[in-house]
Enzyme design. Structure first.
Site, PDB file in Angstrom:
ATOM      1  N   PRO A  57       0.816  -1.216   0.000  1.00 17.14           N
ATOM      2  CA  PRO A  57       0.000   0.000   0.000  1.00 17.14           C
ATOM      3  C   PRO A  57       0.850   1.266   0.000  1.00 17.14           C
ATOM      4  CG  PRO A  57      -0.825  -1.579   1.607  1.00 17.14           C
ATOM      5  CD  PRO A  57       0.499  -2.099   1.133  1.00 17.14           C
ATOM      6  N   HIS A  58       0.318   2.315  -0.588  1.00 15.26           N
ATOM      7  CA  HIS A  58       1.018   3.596  -0.629  1.00 15.26           C
ATOM      8  C   HIS A  58       1.087   4.199   0.770  1.00 15.26           C
ATOM      9  CE1 HIS A  58      -3.296   4.162  -1.238  1.00 15.26           C
ATOM     10  NE2 HIS A  58      -3.187   5.367  -0.718  1.00 15.26           N
ATOM     11  N   GLY A  59       2.155   4.949   1.017  1.00 18.01           N
ATOM     12  CA  GLY A  59       2.269   5.698   2.262  1.00 18.01           C
ATOM     13  C   GLY A  59       2.950   4.987   3.405  1.00 18.01           C
ATOM     14  N   THR A  63       9.414   4.126  -0.570  1.00 19.16           N
ATOM     15  CA  THR A  63      10.391   4.880  -1.359  1.00 19.16           C
ATOM     16  C   THR A  63      11.561   5.344  -0.498  1.00 19.16           C
ATOM     17  OG1 THR A  63       8.666   5.600  -2.898  1.00 19.16           O
ATOM     18  CG2 THR A  63      10.704   6.878  -2.860  1.00 19.16           C
ATOM     19  N   GLU A  83       9.190   4.867  -9.238  1.00 19.90           N
ATOM     20  CA  GLU A  83       7.851   4.961  -9.820  1.00 19.90           C
ATOM     21  C   GLU A  83       7.902   5.859 -11.054  1.00 19.90           C
ATOM     22  OE1 GLU A  83       4.496   4.526  -6.361  1.00 19.90           O
ATOM     23  OE2 GLU A  83       5.503   6.455  -6.512  1.00 19.90           O
ATOM     24  N   GLN A 125      -6.044   3.311 -14.941  1.00 25.86           N
ATOM     25  CA  GLN A 125      -5.195   2.184 -14.556  1.00 25.86           C
ATOM     26  C   GLN A 125      -4.396   1.639 -15.729  1.00 25.86           C
ATOM     27  OE1 GLN A 125      -5.273   2.404 -10.669  1.00 25.86           O
ATOM     28  NE2 GLN A 125      -4.172   0.786 -11.719  1.00 25.86           N
ATOM     29  N   ARG A 222       2.211  13.999  -2.207  1.00 26.03           N
ATOM     30  CA  ARG A 222       2.326  13.446  -3.547  1.00 26.03           C
ATOM     31  C   ARG A 222       1.377  14.200  -4.469  1.00 26.03           C
ATOM     32  NH1 ARG A 222       4.578   8.237  -4.233  1.00 26.03           N
ATOM     33  NH2 ARG A 222       6.515   8.252  -3.029  1.00 26.03           N
TER      34      ARG A 222
END
EC number: 2.7.1.21
Length: 376
Positions: A57-59, A63, A83, A125, A222
């Site tokens: 999941p993001h967050g 990174t 990304e 997507q 972001r």
């Protein structure tokens, strides 16, 4: 299952096919086998490559953790593939991420229909997935057989990817389906486009308590993102199901044998953290297959239409060979980096296929990063 005779009779078909002309082919196959054995011996003399896909999941802090790990190595032996933000925001379309979040918000507010939202989400997507899929295709000819992980020497090159193609072609579409902004048919269409899983595919998923995850996501900036707690819960649930699905398949699970154990409702967007390969095989109801017992995919007799069953076969084939690792993000950035470094010692390397593969792969990765890594 009555609707999937291909599964029931595959072994009989194969036996009949083998019996026809077996003796004639035996001699013809011998030179081919000798050639294949020679190719394997040559490949085993090639340098090795380690590919690590940091996903989830993001967050969570993927990174940041990845960049800290990359900083430990030299420029020549570890390369980061970020990304493709420039592609998402500029090259492939305009402000794709903002478009996704705005569309979900408008659907949640009743400003647009689920059908209208699904059209936008499906198109978005496609944009999100294209760079991953095409890069995988360009890389594939250079990836040989697995070299193993026990007592393996350091790889000639380590590639650290910020996400695997399944993020854009499976996990985020599935989460949007749970959010009501994508159809199950569209999710399976993306599944059909997932590239074949290359040998040595090491995927690192993350574990982080939900309250800590919300706090980290709220603090990051972001382009185009909104703090959507429902979506966060959905994507956390999907990645938990993904980890379970790989365990289920690697433990011998067969979706078409266990299909009757599923209820008729999709799972809610909540659930436990992803688990490692330890423990018993998960129930099919705790895997991604449970999402697809949906009325839209069922024939009048209650079975899946065959075209959707074939898509689930593709899903199983793509996920089964993956090597999944779980990283605990509930620690400092340096702690996450060190934990990730420790995980890499148990990951699976591959041989490359040609003497020029390593510099070619380096050039590919750096071209990707230069052209698509950061939005302009």
């Amino acid at each position: 299952m009555a609707s999937y005779p291909c599964h029931q009779h595959a072994s009989a078909f194969d036996q009949a096919a083998r019996s026809r002309g077996h003796s004639n082919r035996r001699t013809a196959l011998r030179p081919r086998r000798q050639q294949e054995a020679t190719e394997v011996r040559l490949e085993q003399k090639m340098p090795t490559l380690l590919r690590v896909y940091i996903d989830g999941p993001h967050g969570m802090g993927k990174t940041t953790t990845t960049q800290l790990l990359v900083a430990l190595g030299s420029r020549d032996d570890i390369v980061y593939v970020p990304e493709p933000m420039t592609y998402w925001q500029v090259l492939g379309a305009s402000e794709t991420i903002a478009n996704i979040y705005t569309t979900q918000h408008r659907l949640d507010q009743g400003e647009i229909s689920a059908g209208d939202a699904a059209v936008v989400m499906t198109s978005a997507q496609i944009t999100m997935g294209m760079p991953y899929a095409v890069t995988d295709a360009v890389l594939a000819p250079h990836v040989g057989g697995e070299a193993g992980s026990s007592h393996a020497p350091p790889p000639a090159l380590t590639l650290i990817f910020d996400r695997h193609p399944i993020a854009a072609l499976l996990c985020y579409p599935a989460a949007r389906y749970l959010m009501g902004s994508m159809t199950p048919q569209a999710v399976l269409a993306f599944v059909a486009l997932i590239p074949p899983t290359l040998p040595g595919t090491n995927i690192v998923l993350g574990a982080l308590p939900e309250d800590r995850h919300i706090d980290r996501l709220a603090k990051r900036q972001r382009p185009g993102e909104r703090l959507d707690l429902a979506m966060l819960a959905a994507i956390r649930r999907v990645y938990g199901l993904l980890a379970n699905t790989v365990r289920y398949l690697q433990g011998g699970g067969s979706w078409w044998e266990d299909w009757g154990q599923l209820s008729g409702t999709a799972v809610p967007p909540q659930g436990a953290e992803p688990q490692s390969n330890a423990g018993p095989r998960p129930h099919i109801g705790d895997t991604l297959f449970t999402l697809f017992r949906a009325p839209e995919l069922l024939a009048p007799n209650g079975d899946l239409y065959n075209v959707f069953a074939w898509a689930l076969d593709v899903l199983a084939k793509r996920l089964r060979p993956m090597h999944v690792f779980i990283l605990d993000y509930d620690q400092s950035p340096a702690g996450c980096r060190d934990a990730l470094l420790q995980l890499t010692s148990g990951m699976v390397q591959t041989h490359v296929t040609t003497p020029g593969s390593i510099p070619t792969i380096c050039d590919l990765a750096r071209t990707f990063a230069r052209e698509m890594g950061e939005a302009n």
